[in-house]
Enzyme design. Structure first.
Site, PDB file in Angstrom:
ATOM      1  N   ARG A 108       0.857  -1.182   0.000  1.00  0.00           N
ATOM      2  CA  ARG A 108       0.000   0.000   0.000  1.00  0.00           C
ATOM      3  C   ARG A 108       0.893   1.232   0.000  1.00  0.00           C
ATOM      4  O   ARG A 108       1.847   1.308   0.777  1.00  0.00           O
ATOM      5  CB  ARG A 108      -0.879  -0.025   1.250  1.00  0.00           C
ATOM      6  N   TYR A 137      -3.222  11.620   6.258  1.00  0.00           N
ATOM      7  CA  TYR A 137      -3.553  10.292   6.773  1.00  0.00           C
ATOM      8  C   TYR A 137      -2.670   9.248   6.089  1.00  0.00           C
ATOM      9  O   TYR A 137      -2.270   9.422   4.937  1.00  0.00           O
ATOM     10  CB  TYR A 137      -5.031   9.976   6.489  1.00  0.00           C
ATOM     11  N   ASP A 168      -5.115   3.842  -0.177  1.00  0.00           N
ATOM     12  CA  ASP A 168      -6.258   4.128   0.695  1.00  0.00           C
ATOM     13  C   ASP A 168      -6.656   5.597   0.524  1.00  0.00           C
ATOM     14  O   ASP A 168      -5.819   6.486   0.681  1.00  0.00           O
ATOM     15  CB  ASP A 168      -5.841   3.853   2.147  1.00  0.00           C
ATOM     16  N   HIS A 186      -9.292   6.849   2.252  1.00  0.00           N
ATOM     17  CA  HIS A 186      -9.729   7.186   3.619  1.00  0.00           C
ATOM     18  C   HIS A 186     -10.966   8.088   3.634  1.00  0.00           C
ATOM     19  O   HIS A 186     -10.995   9.111   4.347  1.00  0.00           O
ATOM     20  CB  HIS A 186      -8.569   7.802   4.413  1.00  0.00           C
ATOM     21  N   GLU A 230      -8.995   2.042  -1.902  1.00  0.00           N
ATOM     22  CA  GLU A 230      -9.703   1.727  -0.654  1.00  0.00           C
ATOM     23  C   GLU A 230     -10.517   2.900  -0.136  1.00  0.00           C
ATOM     24  O   GLU A 230     -10.051   4.043  -0.178  1.00  0.00           O
ATOM     25  CB  GLU A 230      -8.640   1.327   0.371  1.00  0.00           C
ATOM     26  N   GLU A 290     -13.555  -1.321   6.445  1.00  0.00           N
ATOM     27  CA  GLU A 290     -12.889  -1.374   7.750  1.00  0.00           C
ATOM     28  C   GLU A 290     -13.739  -0.790   8.866  1.00  0.00           C
ATOM     29  O   GLU A 290     -13.531  -1.144  10.018  1.00  0.00           O
ATOM     30  CB  GLU A 290     -11.499  -0.725   7.691  1.00  0.00           C
ATOM     31  N   ARG A 340     -13.453  -5.433   3.306  1.00  0.00           N
ATOM     32  CA  ARG A 340     -12.335  -5.325   4.257  1.00  0.00           C
ATOM     33  C   ARG A 340     -12.772  -5.393   5.725  1.00  0.00           C
ATOM     34  O   ARG A 340     -12.115  -4.857   6.611  1.00  0.00           O
ATOM     35  CB  ARG A 340     -11.537  -4.052   3.985  1.00  0.00           C
ATOM     36  N   GLU A 369      -4.266  -7.194   5.193  1.00  0.00           N
ATOM     37  CA  GLU A 369      -3.373  -6.100   5.588  1.00  0.00           C
ATOM     38  C   GLU A 369      -2.524  -6.540   6.781  1.00  0.00           C
ATOM     39  O   GLU A 369      -3.013  -7.205   7.692  1.00  0.00           O
ATOM     40  CB  GLU A 369      -4.217  -4.877   5.978  1.00  0.00           C
ATOM     41  N   TRP A 385     -12.453  12.181   8.316  1.00  0.00           N
ATOM     42  CA  TRP A 385     -11.035  11.821   8.455  1.00  0.00           C
ATOM     43  C   TRP A 385     -10.889  10.377   7.989  1.00  0.00           C
ATOM     44  O   TRP A 385     -10.137   9.964   7.283  1.00  0.00           O
ATOM     45  CB  TRP A 385     -10.545  11.927   9.904  1.00  0.00           C
TER      46      TRP A 385
HETATM   47  O1  EZ4 Z   1      -6.890   4.675   9.820  1.00  0.00           O
HETATM   48  O2  EZ4 Z   1      -7.032   1.611  11.652  1.00  0.00           O
HETATM   49  O3  EZ4 Z   1      -6.420   0.775   6.120  1.00  0.00           O
HETATM   50  N1  EZ4 Z   1      -6.155   1.174   7.173  1.00  0.00           N
HETATM   51  C1  EZ4 Z   1      -6.611   2.297   7.764  1.00  0.00           C
HETATM   52  C2  EZ4 Z   1      -6.252   2.425   9.206  1.00  0.00           C
HETATM   53  C3  EZ4 Z   1      -7.176   3.300  10.014  1.00  0.00           C
HETATM   54  C4  EZ4 Z   1      -6.983   2.992  11.464  1.00  0.00           C
HETATM   55  C5  EZ4 Z   1      -8.037   3.674  12.314  1.00  0.00           C
HETATM   56  O4  EZ4 Z   1      -7.936   3.242  13.629  1.00  0.00           O
HETATM   57  O5  EZ4 Z   1      -7.273   3.089   7.153  1.00  0.00           O
HETATM   58  O6  EZ4 Z   1      -4.934   2.762   9.364  1.00  0.00           O
HETATM   59 CO    CO Z   2      -8.129   2.111   5.423  1.00  0.00          CO
END
Ligand code: EZ4
Ligand code: CO
Length: 402
Positions: A147, A159, A210, A212, A236, A262, A283, A339, A402
């Site tokens: 990743r 992030y 990702d 996010h 992702e 997630e 996921r 992961e 976030w």
């Molecule tokens: O930000 O698990 O794919 N992984 C992620 C993580 C999340 C954290 C949040 O607690 O996006 O790193």
């Molecule tokens: Co993620």
């Protein structure tokens, strides 16, 4: 056999983990991860106040019945706190069942469907040059999937970019820190990152990214299109996923595969995504989606619709969750990727485990049960420290995901 005791252990060997340990009258014990990053004590209290009293005296062999009792018995269904608490009980009961049977849990789930569990690592760094070095380091370690996350020029923090090679944890302050986000700056930067990474490493390496939960569906569609030349394995969490039908729009525009889940707690959070084939990888995890029993249900539905697993495995999921995840990963037909961020040596010492990494694959322990435990004496040396995940604002101050 009866459950005679259960306790919740909160420990902070670098970051907070919540662990449930169930004890039977035969002396057999089982462990389950109950960690919900940034909201740890809510699950600890849920277990201590509302779940453990109801477990005492129950038959630990009745895993499904106990799951149904806790799910239907709460009346207030689903949600991350309830489902993480249920997950911890379910995981611990599978651990006990494996120990009683004398078999690793994957054998109880149907046995091996593959030789090892392909994992992806996190290459993250502020600059593209640094991230290329990080990707190379993972390739040298044998990883087949990486990743890639970088800083975004013009944004102070991003992030997914860790602090050093082994320390990623974004929950860094008792009161959430504030990050600033700009979709325009991100779009100006990220396709170029993947152009360079793909150019440097060739077609053989699986690359993931990702997002996010930062984009709208049409923005995600544009990102997916712009990344198509670099053949990502997945994009992702392109959008916040409360609106499952929002993924239809992304799907109509891009062949970049989509991974999500997630933050999901149950099959109800991803039912449309799976049944309409709007995603490629689901996921969800053992710890946040109701334990081994419910995760299997989600993955079974996914298998019917050509959706593969891609379980979350960040460092805020404890080695207890990782151990359990590997038993599931090994035994399902539709495994995709797992992961694996690697815990720190302090965390590994608190949670002794038999799973191990070799040449890009993780292998579960062959011991009966999950093959993981918690060293309670060592855990007690690391008291809980409040830590919240960051919040996010746009450059004009508007709150953003976030
Ligand atoms: O930000 O698990 O794919 N992984 C992620 C993580 C999340 C954290 C949040 O607690 O996006 O790193
Ligand atoms: Co993620």
């Amino acid at each position: 056999m009866k459950i005679v005791d259960a306790r919740v252990i909160v420990t902070c060997p670098g970051r907070n983990f919540v662990t449930l340990k169930i004890i039977t009258d035969d002396g057999v014990t089982g462990v389950g991860d109950a960690t919900l990053n940034g909201r740890e004590l809510s699950v600890a209290a849920y277990l201590t106040e509302h779940v453990i009293p109801a477990l005492i005296g129950r038959d630990p062999a009745r895993i499904e019945d106990t799951w149904q009792y806790l799910y239907k018995g709460a009346y207030w269904r689903r949600g991350p706190v309830t489902m993480t608490a249920i997950a911890a009980v379910d995981t611990a009961l599978w651990d006990i069942k494996g120990k009683v049977a004398g078999l690793p849990v994957y054998q109880l789930l149907g046995g091996r469907c593959r030789d090892g569990v392909t994992v992806y690592g996190h290459a993250s760094a502020e600059t593209v040059d640094e991230v290329l070095t990080e990707v190379a380091r993972y390739v040298d370690l044998g990883y087949k999937a990486v990743r890639v996350q970088t800083g975004v020029p013009g944004l102070a923090t991003t992030y997914g970019v860790g602090r050093g090679q082994m320390y990623y944890e974004p929950a860094d302050a008792a009161i959430a820190s504030e990050a600033v986000w700009s979709t325009d700056r991100y779009f100006a930067h990220v396709p170029g990152v993947f152009a360079q990474v793909r150019d440097a490493f060739g077609p053989g390496l699986k690359l993931l990214h990702d997002v996010h939960h930062r984009l709208t569906p049409i923005e995600a569609a544009r990102l997916g299109k712009s990344l198509e030349p670099y053949a990502l394995t997945w994009m992702e969490d392109p959008v916040p996923a409360e609106l499952q039908e929002g993924f239809r729009l992304i799907r109509q525009h891009t062949t970049t595969p989509i991974a999500v889940g997630e933050v999901f707690n149950t099959v109800w959070d991803c039912r449309e995504l799976i049944q309409e084939q709007l995603i490629d990888y689901i996921r969800t995890t053992v710890v946040h989606a109701g334990g081994i029993s419910h995760l299997r249900r989600i993955f079974d539905l996914a298998a019917l619709h050509h959706v593969r697993s891609g379980s979350h495995g960040a460092t805020d999921l404890s080695p207890v969750c990782m151990a359990a995840a590997l038993h599931v990963d090994l035994s399902i037909p539709n495994f995709g990727l797992q992961e694996y961020m690697r815990h720190t040596p302090e965390t590994d010492a608190v949670f002794p485990h038999g799973y191990h990494f070799a040449d890009g694959y993780l292998h579960p322990s062959e011991e009966p049960g999950l093959g993981v435990d918690i060293d309670e004496e060592l855990a007690a040396r690391y008291p809980y420290r409040p830590a919240a995940l960051p919040v996010n604002r746009l450059e004009d101050g508007t709150m953003h995901s976030w």
